[in-house]
Design an enzyme around this catalytic site. Structure first.
Site, short mmCIF file in Angstrom:
data_model
loop_
_atom_site.label_atom_id
_atom_site.label_comp_id
_atom_site.label_asym_id
_atom_site.label_seq_id
_atom_site.Cartn_x
_atom_site.Cartn_y
_atom_site.Cartn_z
N LYS A 191 0.82 -1.18 0.21
CA LYS A 191 -0.04 0.03 0.05
C LYS A 191 0.99 1.12 -0.02
CE LYS A 191 -1.86 2.96 1.78
NZ LYS A 191 -1.90 4.52 1.66
N GLU A 267 8.39 1.11 11.40
CA GLU A 267 9.48 1.85 11.36
C GLU A 267 9.05 3.33 11.34
OE1 GLU A 267 12.58 0.84 11.29
OE2 GLU A 267 11.90 -1.36 10.95
N CYS A 302 13.52 10.28 7.66
CA CYS A 302 13.10 10.00 9.18
C CYS A 302 14.34 10.09 9.85
CB CYS A 302 12.73 8.51 8.93
SG CYS A 302 13.86 7.31 8.22
N GLU A 401 8.74 16.29 15.22
CA GLU A 401 9.39 15.66 13.70
C GLU A 401 8.96 16.77 12.82
OE1 GLU A 401 8.28 12.22 11.88
OE2 GLU A 401 10.48 11.96 11.30
#
Ligand code: NAD
Length: 497
Positions: A191, A267, A302, A401
């Protein structure tokens, strides 16, 4: 090495035929509902394709196909050496189509064409190849049994794997999962993110061309969370692997508990500290690295080195070097081979980044580089790489973040204080340490609560190194032989002799 110019890439972009349908059981297919969504390019806002907006009905079709294929044994029971050959061929087809795939990735996601061409697509092929090559070299175990017993400890493919991936390295993140998942014999439903679905859709056909049987690898694009949620709640999905935000990751754990307790491997996000001690062996190299750690891939990484922790005694000397180094990272048209900073993935992400810049100002940090949206006339979403000095770890720009090119600079006085600030975050994905003192390097690396620690460099590692996070950066690991743990069940077979 390609010699294509910006004009060549633009011509190819005009000529490109883009597939937007889902891929189920070896065929491209519209969503059952017929729904589509618009896939826009952040390069200039152009419409790239209408993409199938899959939902629970499509998830059902894909899971049925994946399950039937798995149970048939056509792939799951194929000799590892034969799966290896197909995976290596799949990798070779990615390499063969590198220019087409790189162009799709850049148009869809906004990253520089040089990065797509030299990093994303070759890295994706390498992930498929490395795992394929490994699969006929991994042995199972014989237990230390009494004389009249034989204990076999074997690994089996787990069944139907759903892989939900983000938009920042669309094909690379997918291939970190497809490599071990497919090599170990599972059937997979991928996906992709609604912000960058195009390369995933394209490579599904290459998998079949490579000899991976139809139904083993399916791709379900969809808008918003609908189809991902349907997969995560599905009773016949055995394992869910995910790369994306911590917020979504937590939700997926809930979906697993609400359904069949499928294994969930996550993750997630990061807010990685890059610690520069006064005795760093090369301050110029550290400065250049600090700049690339926040500007590469528009900061949409990330492991972006988004918190730069600098020993106070060298800060006045070091920060100007970082500001100077960041000048080499200038947003430009992503189809220009000389561009090293492209467009942010979409307007929503650009507005998020701009709102964090606002918050840096409001909290009293000092802007020392960048800070603005630029190139508005292109219709694309470009933001200057940005540095705030005078940041404290309590400020929003240091805690959350941002997923954009915004660097926070924090000062520290002692190694203990650096470690305390570095670990004062809900995340634990990566960290870097710059020092010429071997003991200090090791002691600091041990004290850092992060899945990857780099010494005197930023962002080291290759397919041999496990990649993943401590704390709310996730669980499990991508890459290396450890990744196979996510895609296999352990079985103990105990035989009375
Ligand atoms: P996101 O969580 O918004 O979306 C990730 C994927 O999950 C997308 O495919 C999205 O459609 C899907 N999704 C969203 N909500 C869902 C739901 N409720 N149920 C099922 N699926 C759902 O993340 P993003 O914005 O695409 O990616 C950015 C994030 O990814 C950042 O936090 C970044 O740190 C993280 N990331 C982590 C790694 C790593 O290896 N740790 C690597 C790359 C990116």
């Amino acid at each position: 090495m390609t010699t294509l110019t910006r004009a060549d890439w633009e011509q190819r972009a005009r000529d490109l035929k883009i597939e937007g349908r889902a891929y189920i059981n070896g065929e491209y297919t519209a969503a059952v509902s017929g729904a589509t969504f618009e896939c826009l390019s952040p390069v200039d806002g152009r419409l790239l394709a209408q993409v199938a907006s899959c939902d629970a009905a499509d998830a059902q079709r894909a899971v049925d196909s994946a399950r039937a294929t798995f149970d048939s044994g056509v792939w799951s029971r194929l000799a590892p050496v034969k799966r290896k050959a197909a995976m290596i061929q799949f990798a070779a087809l990615l390499d063969e189509h590198v220019e087409e795939l790189a162009l799709l990735e850049t148009l869809d996601m906004g990253k520089p064409i040089s990065d797509s061409l030299n990093i994303d697509i070759p890295g994706s092929a390498q992930a498929l190849r490395w795992n394929g090559e490994a699969i006929d070299k991994i042995y199972d175990e014989v237990a230390a049994t009494p004389h009249d017993q034989l204990g076999l400890v074997t690994r089996e493919p787990i069944g139907v794997v759903a892989a939900i991936v983000p938009w920042n390295f669309p094909l690379l993140m997918a291939c970190w999962k497809l490599g071990p998942a497919l090599s170990s014999g599972n059937s997979v439903i991928l996906k992709p993110s609604e912000k960058s679905p195009l390369t995933a859709i394209r490579v599904a056909q290459l998998a079949v061309e490579a000899g991976i049987p139809a139904g083993v690898f399916n791709v379900l694009p969809g808008y918003g969370h609908t189809v991902g949620k349907a997969l995560a709640l599905h009773m016949d999905v055995d394992t869910l692997v995910f790369t994306g935000s911590t917020r979504t990751a937590k939700q997926l754990l809930i979906y697993s508990g609400e359904s069949n307790m499928k294994r969930v491997w996550l993750e997630a996000g990061g807010k990685s500290p890059n610690i520069v001690f006064a005795d760093a062996p090369d301050l110029q190299a550290a400065a250049e690295s600090a700049a690339s750690a926040i500007a590469f891939n528009q900061g949409e990484v990330c492991t972006a080195g988004s918190r730069l922790l600098v020993e106070r005694s060298i800060k006045d000397q070091f920060l100007p070097l970082v500001i100077e180094a960041l000048k080499a990272w200038k947003p430009g048209n992503p189809l220009d081979p000389d561009t090293n900073v492209g467009a942010l993935v979409d307007t929503q992400q650009m507005n998020t980044v701009l709102s964090y810049i606002e918050s840096g100002h409001a909290d009293g940090a000092t802007l020392v580089a960048g800070g603005k949206r630029i190139m508005q006339e292109t219709g694309g979403t470009y933001v200057e790489p940005t540095i705030f000095d005078g940041v404290t770890n309590a400020m929003k720009i240091a805690r959350e973040e941002i997923f954009g090119p915004v660097l926070s600079v924090l000062a520290f006085d002692t190694a203990e204080e650096a470690i305390q600030i570095a670990n004062d975050t809900p995340y634990g994905l990566a960290a870097a340490v710059w020092t010429a003192n071997l003991s200090k390097a090791h002691l600091t690396a041990k004290a850092l609560r992060a899945g990857s620690v780099w010494i005197n460099q930023y962002d080291g590692g290759d397919m041999t190194a496990p990649f993943g996070g401590f704390k709310q950066s996730g669980n499990g690991r991508d890459k290396s032989l450890h990744a196979f743990d996510k895609y296999t069940e352990l079985k103990a077979t105990w035989i009375k002799l």
